[in-house]
Structures are given as structure tokens and as C-alpha cells.
Design a protein around this motif. Structure first.
Motif, PDB file in Angstrom:
ATOM      1  N   THR A   1      -0.027   5.851   5.403  1.00 49.72           N
ATOM      2  CA  THR A   1       0.059   7.304   5.204  1.00 49.72           C
ATOM      3  C   THR A   1       0.796   7.937   6.383  1.00 49.72           C
ATOM      4  N   GLY A   2       0.447   7.497   7.589  1.00 51.69           N
ATOM      5  CA  GLY A   2       1.097   8.035   8.791  1.00 51.69           C
ATOM      6  C   GLY A   2       2.582   7.719   8.820  1.00 51.69           C
ATOM      7  N   LEU A   3       2.931   6.499   8.392  1.00 48.61           N
ATOM      8  CA  LEU A   3       4.343   6.113   8.382  1.00 48.61           C
ATOM      9  C   LEU A   3       5.140   7.002   7.413  1.00 48.61           C
ATOM     10  N   HIS A   4       4.527   7.327   6.285  1.00 45.68           N
ATOM     11  CA  HIS A   4       5.212   8.209   5.331  1.00 45.68           C
ATOM     12  C   HIS A   4       5.270   9.651   5.844  1.00 45.68           C
TER      13      HIS A   4
ATOM     14  N   TYR B   1      -1.462  20.846 -12.507  1.00 43.51           N
ATOM     15  CA  TYR B   1      -0.340  20.992 -11.566  1.00 43.51           C
ATOM     16  C   TYR B   1       0.907  20.453 -12.266  1.00 43.51           C
ATOM     17  N   TYR B   2       2.009  21.135 -12.069  1.00 38.47           N
ATOM     18  CA  TYR B   2       3.259  20.696 -12.691  1.00 38.47           C
ATOM     19  C   TYR B   2       4.141  20.035 -11.621  1.00 38.47           C
ATOM     20  N   VAL B   3       4.347  18.729 -11.757  1.00 43.49           N
ATOM     21  CA  VAL B   3       5.186  17.977 -10.811  1.00 43.49           C
ATOM     22  C   VAL B   3       6.523  17.724 -11.504  1.00 43.49           C
ATOM     23  N   GLN B   4       7.531  18.426 -11.081  1.00 46.26           N
ATOM     24  CA  GLN B   4       8.839  18.287 -11.735  1.00 46.26           C
ATOM     25  C   GLN B   4       9.634  17.117 -11.157  1.00 46.26           C
ATOM     26  N   THR B   5      10.585  16.645 -11.945  1.00 46.17           N
ATOM     27  CA  THR B   5      11.365  15.483 -11.499  1.00 46.17           C
ATOM     28  C   THR B   5      12.659  15.884 -10.775  1.00 46.17           C
ATOM     29  N   ASN B   6      12.836  17.170 -10.514  1.00 49.10           N
ATOM     30  CA  ASN B   6      14.039  17.583  -9.774  1.00 49.10           C
ATOM     31  C   ASN B   6      13.752  17.656  -8.279  1.00 49.10           C
ATOM     32  N   GLN B   7      13.396  16.526  -7.714  1.00 51.59           N
ATOM     33  CA  GLN B   7      13.093  16.457  -6.278  1.00 51.59           C
ATOM     34  C   GLN B   7      13.352  15.045  -5.768  1.00 51.59           C
ATOM     35  N   LEU B   8      13.280  14.888  -4.439  1.00 55.13           N
ATOM     36  CA  LEU B   8      13.619  13.600  -3.820  1.00 55.13           C
ATOM     37  C   LEU B   8      12.828  12.440  -4.433  1.00 55.13           C
ATOM     38  N   ALA B   9      11.588  12.675  -4.753  1.00 48.74           N
ATOM     39  CA  ALA B   9      10.743  11.600  -5.302  1.00 48.74           C
ATOM     40  C   ALA B   9      10.945  11.421  -6.806  1.00 48.74           C
TER      41      ALA B   9
ATOM     42  N   ASN C   1       0.809  -1.225   0.000  1.00 55.93           N
ATOM     43  CA  ASN C   1       0.000   0.000   0.000  1.00 55.93           C
ATOM     44  C   ASN C   1       0.842   1.275   0.000  1.00 55.93           C
ATOM     45  N   HIS C   2       2.166   1.128  -0.157  1.00 57.95           N
ATOM     46  CA  HIS C   2       3.035   2.299   0.020  1.00 57.95           C
ATOM     47  C   HIS C   2       3.120   3.210  -1.204  1.00 57.95           C
ATOM     48  N   LEU C   3       2.498   2.811  -2.322  1.00 56.70           N
ATOM     49  CA  LEU C   3       2.414   3.760  -3.439  1.00 56.70           C
ATOM     50  C   LEU C   3       1.094   4.524  -3.375  1.00 56.70           C
ATOM     51  N   VAL C   4      -0.010   3.813  -3.263  1.00 57.61           N
ATOM     52  CA  VAL C   4      -1.301   4.510  -3.289  1.00 57.61           C
ATOM     53  C   VAL C   4      -1.670   5.108  -1.930  1.00 57.61           C
TER      54      VAL C   4
ATOM     55  N   ASP D   1      -8.592  16.418 -10.996  1.00 65.43           N
ATOM     56  CA  ASP D   1      -8.450  15.082 -10.424  1.00 65.43           C
ATOM     57  C   ASP D   1      -7.986  15.186  -8.965  1.00 65.43           C
ATOM     58  N   THR D   2      -8.956  15.194  -8.069  1.00 65.82           N
ATOM     59  CA  THR D   2      -8.637  15.408  -6.654  1.00 65.82           C
ATOM     60  C   THR D   2      -7.899  14.211  -6.044  1.00 65.82           C
ATOM     61  N   LYS D   3      -8.086  13.041  -6.643  1.00 70.53           N
ATOM     62  CA  LYS D   3      -7.383  11.854  -6.136  1.00 70.53           C
ATOM     63  C   LYS D   3      -5.874  11.960  -6.375  1.00 70.53           C
ATOM     64  N   LEU D   4      -5.528  12.429  -7.571  1.00 68.84           N
ATOM     65  CA  LEU D   4      -4.106  12.610  -7.880  1.00 68.84           C
ATOM     66  C   LEU D   4      -3.501  13.682  -6.984  1.00 68.84           C
ATOM     67  N   LYS D   5      -4.261  14.733  -6.740  1.00 71.65           N
ATOM     68  CA  LYS D   5      -3.786  15.814  -5.877  1.00 71.65           C
ATOM     69  C   LYS D   5      -3.514  15.282  -4.464  1.00 71.65           C
ATOM     70  N   ALA D   6      -4.449  14.470  -3.947  1.00 72.98           N
ATOM     71  CA  ALA D   6      -4.274  13.897  -2.605  1.00 72.98           C
ATOM     72  C   ALA D   6      -3.034  12.999  -2.583  1.00 72.98           C
ATOM     73  N   LEU D   7      -2.820  12.263  -3.663  1.00 75.39           N
ATOM     74  CA  LEU D   7      -1.685  11.335  -3.726  1.00 75.39           C
ATOM     75  C   LEU D   7      -0.348  12.076  -3.702  1.00 75.39           C
ATOM     76  N   ILE D   8      -0.229  13.130  -4.513  1.00 74.64           N
ATOM     77  CA  ILE D   8       1.062  13.840  -4.518  1.00 74.64           C
ATOM     78  C   ILE D   8       1.300  14.555  -3.191  1.00 74.64           C
ATOM     79  N   ASP D   9       0.218  14.979  -2.542  1.00 76.73           N
ATOM     80  CA  ASP D   9       0.377  15.573  -1.205  1.00 76.73           C
ATOM     81  C   ASP D   9       0.875  14.535  -0.204  1.00 76.73           C
ATOM     82  N   LYS D  10       0.310  13.330  -0.253  1.00 76.53           N
ATOM     83  CA  LYS D  10       0.731  12.284   0.687  1.00 76.53           C
ATOM     84  C   LYS D  10       2.196  11.902   0.492  1.00 76.53           C
TER      85      LYS D  10
END
Ligand code: ZN
Length: 494
Positions: A159-162, A446-454, A149-152, A384-393
């Protein structure tokens, strides 16, 4: 006489920190530690050692507050220290990880291990899945396997562990489990895997090869030696078998488990698999002490090599934050036969003796089927609010997109939907074509760039052809519903 009693009482009070036992010891190893015993014990530990603090990081599906212990000499303010997170019992029917971690906490509470915290800041989570533990079942209260469950991150426990991870950003993590050697195939085969502890390194090919090299060439040797000296047997974690019947390989390349979801952020991350009993109480003292030694050995290794690991993780994370152009990310792959056979030790069920088996087709290598060039980033529809929630998590950073003449926006078209079997599981394997999009109103994205830890996780999660991506999960299958894949990518024009 009265004085004598009070002197005795005082003596007991002074000495009691050393005589306090972890719940399973107090229960003489005939009863597993319950959730309420854990809560009492962690509170007691905080009183016993002032370095210990408690933080409740999640509420389980059935309403239990889940504690983490934070242990630091300077309240996590010294950036030279190695930060470590050890977490156990994502699977509720793997009880010895929790028990071993409570034994370790008991040691820490006595103050005898305080020297470790000259170089380490530590976060301990004895029990990720209290609902499963109380029922002695693998899954959580929502019947979800937390270690898939650590991707979704649909569950509060993961979620708490992350959240905990992102709060402290550990350099090193250890996910503690148990393996079950008594499946029908093995019982019929007549031999069993019989290692007290199996330790698994990172296996996803997108993880820093320098980290994996140090894991394989240094840590595994160290922990083998450490466990052997403490009276416990060791093996590098293998799954599958028996030989000739089912393939034997290293553990999953997926990034949805506790080890690899942190590993893909270039953490020095492992899985530790103790040997389970035929039931959860069988041999529990030996199982608990084996897990305890594995975790203590992990901390000791990090203490011994703190500077080297700190700089290794920093260097490899910097590469994620400043990715080089033209980097390839592997999104489809499979375990295949290695160059040489592997010898494994198995125990005969009838005689109890160990035998060495030569496994000619041991799947020790990863074969890459599909790679993509790492793009500058992805555009996610704001609707897409689901995607938004996912990138926030996942604490993925995002911004508004500003057009740049050196970049173009590419959309995938799903031409056909095939399937493939990898790691014994079925995955969607879409056939796609790419099309450059012009005149897109990017204010809707939303623009999610690849220059970050993830960085690598972002590519693995959002590429439509990724066998480990979010669209493989029922909750996100809708991304494949239309001919045009709704997540767009931004690439640099050559
Ligand atoms: Zn497990």
C-alpha cells in the motif's frame, strides 16, 4: 606535529565521501546488510549529497519504518524530467537487489552520478520487505507474498509503495528480484539457467503495445549490451522448465505484481531478476554487482532516451484517460506456443559448460480467451466498505452517478461457477448473463468511471469473469455469493 595531524584529518574529511563504502562492502561481502545498517547508511547518504532526501513511506507488519530515497535537482518540480522508481527486495530471501541498490546509492552519494539528475528525478526503495529480509524469508511479517499483493493491497508495504507511486507518478519503474535456478527438477535434469541477470518486460496484453515494443526492441538490446560489457550475462526473463518436462514461458500476465501493477497504468515498467545463490550469502559479491549494473544501466538508458520515453508514456497514459469507445479488454488468457522455437543457453552441472537448447514449444505468445468491451464505468455499492477502501488505495476517482439517456446500467447474474487452470493456478470461471436494470436507486452507489489512469485496471479488477479480478481473492470471494453480482456496469447505448 599538531598541525600535521589536523591537516591529515581535514584531508580525510574532504576525501571521505569517496572512500565511504556501502555496508556490504564494509563487511567484505561476508555478511548481509541488516535493517539498522540500511537506516544508518541512508541517513549518511542524505548528509553526503544534498540532492538526496529520505521519505518513510510505510511501516512494516513488525513495525519497521521503510525508507525511500528521493533524488532530484529541483525537488520534483520540473515536469520535463523522467521520473523513475526502482524498488528491491519485496521477497526477503532475495538479498542481492537490496545490496546492489545500496551500492548504487553509495555512488549517487559521492556526486559522481549527479549528471543523471539533469534529466531524471529518482525514487529508490532498497528494501520493500524488511521483516522478510531480517529472517531471510520470502514473505512479509504477516506471511503474505508481497509480489502477489499489488491488486488487493492488504499489506502496509505494498500500500505504501503505491502511495509513493501516486505521489510522484513515475514514468518508469524497475522491480528488482532474484530467481532460484536450483529446483529439484533442474538438478535432476543436469542443466541450469545460468544468467547473471534476467530482465522481464510487461506481458499483460492490455498494456500499451507501443510501450512493450520499445521495451522489447530497444531496452532489452541496450541492457544486454550494457551488462555484457560490464562482465555480466543476460537473458530475457523466462520461467518454467526444464525443457520437455515443464513448459517454458514468459513471466506472469497478472497485474498483482510490482512490475505489472504499475505497467497496467502504462508505465515503462520492468522486472529484473538476478541469479540467487544456493544460499543467500553464496556468491553475494558477484550477485550484488550484477544487480547494481542492471539498475545503473536502466538509469543510463532512461537518461539517454529521456525525451522519447517521456512522450511515449504521456501519449499512452492519455489513451487511458480518454479511452476510445469499443475498446476491448482481455480478461481471460493463457501463454501458448509461439510461431518459432526459442534457443536457450543452459549450463551443464557436471561439466560447467554452456549448451544451447532448442525449445520447440516455448510459450512465447498470449492467447486471448475472453474480451469485454470497456464500459463507461462501474457502480460499487456504498455499503461495501472494503471496495471503498480498495478504490481509495488505488487512487481511483469516483463520483455520484447521474443518469444519462444514452447509457444503461447492466447487472451480471452468476449462472454457474466453473474453474479453469491458467498459468498453473486455478481460477474461478463463472458463467454469466447480463440484464439491464431499470429504476435503480443509484444514490447507493459510487460511480467509478473508466476515463482515468487506472482505466484498464478498473475493468480487470471488477469484471466478474476476469481471471485476474478481485473476486478471485479469498477476501473478495463474497462477491460471487449471490446470484446477482453486486458491482454493476454502465454502458453506452448504441
Ligand atoms: Zn522475487
Amino acid at each position: 606535529m599538531k598541525n600535521l595531524i589536523s591537516i591529515t584529518a581535514l584531508f580525510f574529511a574532504l576525501g571521505c565521501s569517496h572512500s565511504i563504502k556501502a555496508p556490504i562492502e564494509k563487511n567484505k561481502f561476508v555478511k548481509l546488510t541488516s535493517y539498522s545498517e540500511i537506516i544508518d547508511f541512508v541517513k549518511q547518504s542524505k548528509v553526503r549529497n544534498k540532492l538526496i532526501d529520505i521519505e518513510y513511506f510505510a511501516v512494516s507488519a513488525e513495525g519497521k519504518n521503510i525508507p525511500a530515497l528521493t533524488i532530484s535537482k529541483d525537488n520534483f518540480t520540473n515536469s520535463n524530467k523522467i521520473r523513475v522508481m526502482i524498488f528491491a527486495q519485496q521477497h526477503g530471501d532475495e538479498q542481492s537487489g537490496k545490496e546492489g541498490l545500496l551500492l548504487l546509492l553509495n555512488d549517487i552519494a559521492t556526486g559522481n552520478l549527479d549528471y543523471l539528475f539533469d534529466r531524471l528525478d529518482v525514487i529508490l526503495v532498497p528494501q520493500v520487505n524488511p521483516d522478510g529480509s531480517e529472517k531471510d524469508t520470502r514473505r512479509n511479517g504477516n506471511n503474505v507474498d508481497l509480489n502477489r499483493n499489488h491488486l488487493v493491497l492488504s499489506e502496509s508495504e505494498t500500500t505504501g509503495l503505491h502511495e509513493l507511486f501516486y505521489k510522484y507518478l513515475p514514468d518508469a519503474t524497475l522491480d528488482v528480484h532474484e530467481y532460484f535456478p536450483y529446483s529439484k527438477d533442474w538438478l535432476e535434469y543436469g542443466y541450469l539457467k545460468n544468467y547473471d541477470e534476467q530482465i522481464g518486460t510487461l506481458t499483460n496484453p492490455n498494456v500499451s503495445s507501443n510501450i512493450v515494443k520499445m521495451q522489447k526492441e530497444e531496452y532489452l538490446k541496450y541492457i544486454n549490451d550494457y551488462l555484457t560489457k560490464s562482465g555480466f550475462s543476460y537473458n530475457e526473463y523466462i520461467v518454467g522448465g526444464p525443457p520437455q518436462m515443464n513448459r517454458i514461458r514468459y513471466s506472469t500476465i497478472d497485474v498483482n505484481d510490482g512490475r505489472q501493477s504499475f505497467g497496467i497504468l502504462n508505465s515503462f515498467s520492468f522486472i529484473q531478476e538476478g541469479k540467487n545463490g544456493t544460499n543467500s550469502l553464496e556468491n553475494i559479491e558477484h550477485r550484488t554487482r550484477g544487480q547494481y549494473q542492471g539498475m545503473k544501466g536502466f538509469l543510463q538508458y532512461l537518461y539517454n532516451n529521456s525525451r522519447e520515453i517521456k512522450s511515449l508514456v504521456k501519449r499512452e497514459r492519455d489513451k487511458l484517460i480518454n479511452p476510445s469507445l469499443d475498446e476491448d479488454i482481455v480478461i481471460r488468457m493463457e501463454h501458448v506456443k509461439g510461431d518459432s522455437p526459442v534457443m536457450i543457453k543452459l549450463k551443464s552441472i557436471s561439466t560447467g559448460e554452456d549448451s544451447i537448447f532448442k525449445v520447440d514449444d516455448f510459450n512465447s505468445k498470449i492467447c486471448t480467451y475472453l474480451e469485454v468491451k470497456k464500459p463507461k464505468g462501474y457502480l460499487l455499492p456504498k455499503t461495501d466498505t472494503k471496495l471503498k477502501a480498495l478504490i481509495d488505495k488505488h487512487h481511483m476517482k469516483y463520483s455520484e452517478f447521474t443518469a444519462n439517456k444514452n447509457e444503461s446500467i447492466v447487472q451480471y447474474h452468476i449462472l454457474d461457477m466453473k474453474k479453469s487452470i491458467d498459468e498453473e493456478d486455478e481460477h474461478f470461471d463463472p458463467v454469466v448473463k447480463e440484464e439491464v436494470v431499470v429504476n435503480l436507486d443509484t444514490s447507493h452507489y459510487y460511480y467509478v468511471q473508466t476515463n482515468q489512469l487506472a482505466s484498464n485496471l478498473i475493468v480487470i479488477a471488477f469484471e466478474p469473469q476476469s481471471m485476474l479480478g478481485i473476486s478471485q481473492y479469498a477476501d473478495y470471494n463474497y462477491l460471487f455469493e449471490k446470484e446477482k453480482y453486486p458491482i454493476l456496469k454502465v454502458v453506452e447505448i448504441k
